[in-house]
Design a protein around this motif. Structure first.
Motif, PDB file in Angstrom:
ATOM      1  N   UNK A 477      -5.900  10.295  -8.487  1.00  0.00           N
ATOM      2  CA  UNK A 477      -6.329  11.224  -9.523  1.00  0.00           C
ATOM      3  C   UNK A 477      -6.925  12.468  -8.902  1.00  0.00           C
ATOM      4  N   UNK A 478      -8.246  12.630  -9.033  1.00  0.00           N
ATOM      5  CA  UNK A 478      -8.902  13.833  -8.516  1.00  0.00           C
ATOM      6  C   UNK A 478      -9.087  13.794  -7.005  1.00  0.00           C
ATOM      7  N   UNK A 479      -8.871  12.637  -6.398  1.00  0.00           N
ATOM      8  CA  UNK A 479      -8.962  12.553  -4.946  1.00  0.00           C
ATOM      9  C   UNK A 479      -7.823  11.681  -4.428  1.00  0.00           C
ATOM     10  N   UNK A 480      -7.730  11.544  -3.106  1.00  0.00           N
ATOM     11  CA  UNK A 480      -6.680  10.728  -2.502  1.00  0.00           C
ATOM     12  C   UNK A 480      -7.181  10.188  -1.168  1.00  0.00           C
ATOM     13  N   UNK A 481      -6.497   9.170  -0.677  1.00  0.00           N
ATOM     14  CA  UNK A 481      -6.796   8.613   0.642  1.00  0.00           C
ATOM     15  C   UNK A 481      -5.606   8.867   1.550  1.00  0.00           C
ATOM     16  N   UNK A 482      -5.891   9.376   2.737  1.00  0.00           N
ATOM     17  CA  UNK A 482      -4.842   9.740   3.683  1.00  0.00           C
ATOM     18  C   UNK A 482      -4.850   8.728   4.826  1.00  0.00           C
ATOM     19  N   UNK A 483      -3.790   7.911   4.904  1.00  0.00           N
ATOM     20  CA  UNK A 483      -3.662   6.869   5.920  1.00  0.00           C
ATOM     21  C   UNK A 483      -2.615   7.328   6.930  1.00  0.00           C
ATOM     22  N   UNK A 484      -3.001   7.458   8.183  1.00  0.00           N
ATOM     23  CA  UNK A 484      -2.121   8.041   9.196  1.00  0.00           C
ATOM     24  C   UNK A 484      -1.313   6.989   9.955  1.00  0.00           C
ATOM     25  N   UNK A 485      -0.062   7.341  10.242  1.00  0.00           N
ATOM     26  CA  UNK A 485       0.802   6.640  11.193  1.00  0.00           C
ATOM     27  C   UNK A 485       0.961   5.151  10.893  1.00  0.00           C
ATOM     28  N   UNK A 486       1.452   4.864   9.716  1.00  0.00           N
ATOM     29  CA  UNK A 486       1.732   3.482   9.321  1.00  0.00           C
ATOM     30  C   UNK A 486       3.216   3.206   9.569  1.00  0.00           C
ATOM     31  N   UNK A 487       3.571   2.000  10.055  1.00  0.00           N
ATOM     32  CA  UNK A 487       4.997   1.676  10.264  1.00  0.00           C
ATOM     33  C   UNK A 487       5.757   1.654   8.939  1.00  0.00           C
ATOM     34  N   UNK A 488       6.727   2.529   8.809  1.00  0.00           N
ATOM     35  CA  UNK A 488       7.400   2.717   7.525  1.00  0.00           C
ATOM     36  C   UNK A 488       8.115   1.461   7.053  1.00  0.00           C
ATOM     37  N   UNK A 489       8.730   0.707   7.976  1.00  0.00           N
ATOM     38  CA  UNK A 489       9.476  -0.469   7.554  1.00  0.00           C
ATOM     39  C   UNK A 489       8.555  -1.590   7.066  1.00  0.00           C
ATOM     40  N   UNK A 490       7.245  -1.444   7.284  1.00  0.00           N
ATOM     41  CA  UNK A 490       6.282  -2.437   6.810  1.00  0.00           C
ATOM     42  C   UNK A 490       5.662  -2.039   5.476  1.00  0.00           C
ATOM     43  N   UNK A 491       6.217  -1.039   4.810  1.00  0.00           N
ATOM     44  CA  UNK A 491       5.635  -0.562   3.542  1.00  0.00           C
ATOM     45  C   UNK A 491       5.458  -1.664   2.490  1.00  0.00           C
ATOM     46  N   UNK A 492       6.421  -2.584   2.323  1.00  0.00           N
ATOM     47  CA  UNK A 492       6.197  -3.629   1.314  1.00  0.00           C
ATOM     48  C   UNK A 492       4.944  -4.461   1.585  1.00  0.00           C
ATOM     49  N   UNK A 493       4.511  -4.539   2.838  1.00  0.00           N
ATOM     50  CA  UNK A 493       3.302  -5.295   3.202  1.00  0.00           C
ATOM     51  C   UNK A 493       2.111  -4.365   3.424  1.00  0.00           C
ATOM     52  N   UNK A 494       2.177  -3.159   2.886  1.00  0.00           N
ATOM     53  CA  UNK A 494       1.162  -2.152   3.163  1.00  0.00           C
ATOM     54  C   UNK A 494      -0.249  -2.645   2.865  1.00  0.00           C
ATOM     55  N   UNK A 495      -0.457  -3.220   1.706  1.00  0.00           N
ATOM     56  CA  UNK A 495      -1.810  -3.629   1.312  1.00  0.00           C
ATOM     57  C   UNK A 495      -2.347  -4.739   2.205  1.00  0.00           C
TER      58      UNK A 495
END
Length: 686
Positions: A477-495
C-alpha cells in the motif's frame, strides 16, 4: 630381581599410554553446526558470512593452503576473469560489476587489485589473495584434512553428516556446505583413449611441440588456451568436438570461448594450417598404424610418416571390433581408405584431451550423495533452486559445483557470480536455522522509483547473476519492502525461505536480462534506442514483472521458453543503454514511473511544496508524495541557521524588503505549522 625390570615395565606403560592417546586422537570426533568442505573461493566466501554471523563452523581443506586448484590451473597461468581496476567510479558496489576476482567482505580494501593490477591476472596471484582473505578476516580453516568419506546418520529428530579424513578422524555437522569445485578431469571413453594425453599432465613448454602435428579434443577455454600456447611452434593444430565453437561475446556466457584465447580462429579462417572439426568423440578411434598387414593395392606409406604417429579413424570402419584393443589399425581401417578427403586423414604426433572437469562424487556414500544433474552431461550434482542437494537435506553445494542451476546461461560457475549465490545460501541458512528474516529495506512507496534506479545503476549481484537472482519488491500500500538478490527459481518457496509474506497488493520483481532473439551482435541495427520498443532490447537491461499473487511451482514449470519467470500481470522493459546507465529522464525514468503507478494504482509524481499546499486545499486526497512528505513535515528541516542562509543569499526576502502590510499573521502561523515556507515563491504583486 633384575634391576632393569622396573625400567622395562615403565617403558611398556609409557608406550601403552602413548598408544592410548594416539588412538584417542585418531578416533576422536569434532562437532560443528556447519562444516564447509573446501577452502577455495566459494568455501572462504561462505566462511566470511558464517564468521560474521558468529556461527559454529569449520572449513576443511585437504591441501596446505587456500585455492590450491589455482596452483596448477589454468595450465598456462593466465586467468580469463577480468580485473578492471579503473572504472572512473568510486562506488564499491558498482566497481564489483567489473571486478571478477574479489570476494565479498565488509573491508573496503580487501580486493583482488591489491595482489595484481593486470587486466587478465596471473593464476599465481589468486592463492595469494585467498590467503590474505583468510588472514585478515580470521577465518577458521583446518588444512591437511583430506576427507575420503561422507555419510549420513539419521535419527528421529535430526540428520547428521559425518566426514571422515585420512587419519580416520570424524567431523560431525548438522549442515554440510560442499565447496570442492570441479577438479576431476572429464574423460570420454573410446577405442584408443589410452593413447591420449590429458590437459592436467601435458608439457606447457612450447618447444616440446616444435614442428609437431597436434590434435586437441575439445573446444572450450582450456582447449584454446592450450592451442594458443603452441601455435608458434606446432606445424598444425586441429581441434575436434561434437559442437561448433561457441563465442562468449555471442552467447553472453562467460564460460564459452573468450576472445583472449581465440587466436586459432584467425589462423583457421585465414588458412594457416590450423583447423576446427566437428565429430562425436565416442565414435572416433585413436590408433597406431600396423607396419605389416594388408594394404590397399598400389598404395605406399607416405615418406613423411613417422614411427609411432597416431591416426584418427571412426569405429564404424574398424574390423572385428570385439577383438580390437585400439593399439593399431590397418590401412583399410583408416577413413582415408573410404573417403579420400577425410579432414583428419593425416597422422598426428600428439592427441591432447582438454574436456574440462567434473564433480568428485566418489567421497559420498549412498546416504549422502546428491544425484547427477541432467545439465552438463552429468558432470555436476543436481541441486534445488536454493542450492540444497536434491534428496540430501542439510547438504548445500556452493560455487562452481552448483553451476547446474544456471549452466550455460549465467555466471554461477564463476567467482563473480557465485559470490552472490553463496550469500543467498547463507541467508537461507539464517532463516531456516536461526529464524532471521532475509534482509530487506522498508521504503515509502514514493521512494520506490528512486530505489529501483539506484539498484539498476550500481547493484552488482543481479547484474552478474542475470536471470538467476532478482530483487523482490513486496507492495504494502503506502509502503513496500525491498528484498535483494533472491533466487528467482525459488519464488514459489519465497515465504518459507525468506520469512517475508506477500500481501494482497502483490509484488514486483526486478531482473536483469538479455534479449532472446539471436542476432548479429556486431551488425548494424544490433541496438535498440527507442524506449517505446524497449521489449526488443538485445543487450543486458532491467525488466520488471508485476504479479498480484506469488507464482506457483506449476506456473514456474510451464513458463515460456527462455523466460526466467512466468507470464506476469504486467511487464516493463527499461530500454538497453550503451553506457549501462538507466537514468535518462524520458527514455528510462518516466516509463518506469508510469509502470509503477499502474502496479500500485497511485500517482507517484514528486511535487514542490507549493504544489502540495495547493493540492491540500483543493483535493480531498492529495497525491501520495504530498501525504508522505509535505503533510508530515518531511521537507527541509527548519533551523535558524538555514533561515539566516536563505536571507543572506537572497533566496528569501528580509522583513524590511517584504511588504507585510495587511498580511494575515494567522495564515502565516498556519503555513509554519504545515511545514511550508513563509514565502511560497509565487509573485502575487504583478
Amino acid at each position: 630381581m633384575d634391576s632393569s625390570l622396573p625400567c622395562l615395565i615403565l617403558f611398556i606403560l609409557i608406550g601403552l599410554v602413548k598408544c592410548s592417546v594416539d588412538d584417542h586422537h585418531h578416533n576422536s570426533t569434532h562437532h560443528y553446526d556447519y562444516c564447509v568442505l573446501g577452502a577455495g573461493p566459494a568455501g572462504l566466501q561462505m566462511g566470511h558470512f558464517l564468521s560474521k554471523a558468529k556461527r559454529d563452523y569449520i572449513i576443511l581443506e585437504r591441501n596446505s593452503g587456500p585455492g590450491s586448484f589455482f596452483n596448477k590451473y589454468p595450465r598456462h597461468r593466465k586467468l580469463i576473469s577480468i580485473n578492471k581496476i579503473h572504472t572512473g567510479r568510486l562506488n564499491r558496489e558498482f566497481n564489483l560489476r567489473h571486478d571478477w576476482n574479489s570476494l565479498l567482505s565488509d573491508k573496503p580494501d580487501l580486493l583482488f587489485k591489491r595482489v595484481s593490477s593486470e587486466f587478465y591476472p596471473p593464476a599465481d596471484a589468486f592463492p595469494v589473495y585467498l590467503s590474505m582473505f583468510v588472514k585478515e578476516l580470521g577465518l577458521r580453516v583446518r588444512y591437511g584434512v583430506d576427507v575420503g568419506r561422507i555419510r549420513v546418520v539419521q535419527s528421529a529428530t535430526s540428520r547428521t553428516y559425518i566426514l571422515t579424513d585420512q587419519h580416520a578422524m570424524d567431523y560431525k555437522c548438522s549442515v554440510l556446505l560442499v565447496a570442492t569445485g570441479l577438479w576431476v578431469p572429464q574423460e570420454v571413453e573410446f577405442v584408443g583413449s589410452d593413447l591420449v594425453e590429458g590437459y592436467e599432465s601435458i608439457s606447457t613448454n612450447p618447444e616440446d611441440y616444435k614442428d609437431q602435428v597436434v590434435l586437441i579434443l575439445g573446444k572450450g577455454n582450456s582447449a584454446f588456451e592450450t592451442a594458443q600456447s603452441i601455435l608458434g611452434r606446432a606445424s598444425h593444430v586441429h581441434m575436434v568436438s561434437r559442437s561448433p565453437v561457441r563465442l562468449a561475446w555471442q552467447t553472453h556466457y562467460v564460460g564459452d570461448l573468450r576472445a583472449v584465447n581465440n587466436e586459432l580462429i584467425d589462423t583457421y579462417q585465414l588458412k594457416s594450417l590450423d583447423g576446427l572439426v566437428e565429430a562425436h568423440l565416442e565414435k572416433i578411434v585413436i590408433a597406431q598404424r600396423k607396419e605389416k598387414g594388408s594394404r590397399r593395392k598400389g598404395r605406399k606409406q607416405h615418406s613423411k610418416e613417422k614411427k609411432g604417429q597416431l591416426y584418427v579413424t571412426l569405429n564404424k570402419y574398424i574390423q572385428n571390433q570385439k577383438e580390437k584393443n585400439g593399439s593399431d589399425v590397418t590401412a583399410e581401417e583408416l577413413p582415408g581408405y573410404h573417403i579420400d578427403n577425410f579432414s583428419m586423414r593425416k597422422p598426428y604426433d600428439r592427441v591432447i584431451r582438454c574436456l574440462g572437469f567434473r564433480f568428485n562424487f566418489s567421497i559420498f556414500d549412498s546416504s549422502a550423495c546428491p544425484p547427477n544433474s541432467a545439465n552438463a552431461r552429468g558432470r555436476l550434482p543436481a541441486v534445488t533452486p536454493w542450492y540444497e542437494g536434491q534428496d540430501t537435506p542439510g547438504l548445500f553445494v556452493l560455487g562452481t559445483a552448483a553451476h547446474s542451476r544456471d549452466y550455460r546461461s549465467s555466471a554461477g560457475g564463476f567467482i563473480h557470480g557465485f559470490r552472490y549465490t553463496v550469500r543467498a545460501v547463507h541467508r537461507v541458512l539464517e532463516h531456516r536455522y536461526h529464524s532471521n528474516l532475509w534482509p530487506s529495506t522498508k521504503l515509502l512507496t514514493t521512494q520506490l522509483q528512486s530505489w529501483i534506479l539506484k539498484r539498476v545503476g550500481e547493484a552488482s549481484g543481479p547484474y552478474q547473476m542475470f536471470e538467476v537472482l532478482g530483487d523482490i519488491i513486496l507492495l504494502r500500500g503506502s509502503h513496500c519492502e525491498y528484498v535483494e538478490e533472491f533466487p528467482l527459481q525459488a519464488l514459489p518457496q519465497f515465504s518459507s525461505l525468506s520469512g517475508h509474506e506477500v500481501s494482497n497488493h502483490g509484488l514486483v520483481i526486478l531482473v536483469m536480462q538479455y534479449g532472446k532473439k539471436k542476432i548479429d551482435y556486431l551488425g548494424r541495427g544490433r541496438a535498440v534506442t527507442d524506449w517505446t520498443k524497449a521489449w526488443k532490447s538485445h543487450f543486458l537491461h532491467p525488466v520488471l514483472y508485476y504479479y498480484d499473487t506469488l507464482p506457483t511451482e506449476e506456473e514456474m514449470k510451464h513458463r515460456p521458453h527462455g523466460w526466467p519467470l512466468p507470464r506476469p500481470k504486467a511487464i516493463h522493459h527499461m530500454v538497453e543503454d550503451f553506457l549501462a546507465e538507466w537514468e535518462s529522464p524520458i527514455s528510462h525514468i518516466q516509463p518506469l514511473r508510469r509502470f509503477l503507478e499502474h502496479c500500485v494504482q497511485t500517482d507517484l509524481r514528486a511535487f514542490y511544496a507549493e504544489s502540495c499546499f495547493r493540492f491540500s486545499l483543493t483535493h480531498r486526497k492529495p497525491p501520495l508524495f504530498c501525504r508522505q512528505g509535505y503533510l508530515k513535515q518531511q521537507g527541509v528541516a527548519h533551523s535558524s541557521q538555514l533561515r539566516q542562509h536563505f536571507f543572506g543569499t537572497g533566496l528569501m526576502p528580509t522583513e524590511q524588503d517584504a511588504d507585510t502590510s495587511g498580511a494575515d499573521t494567522a495564515f502565516s502561523n498556519y503555513l509554519a505549522q504545515a511545514g511550508a515556507s513563509m514565502s511560497s515563491g509565487l509573485k502575487l504583486d504583478f
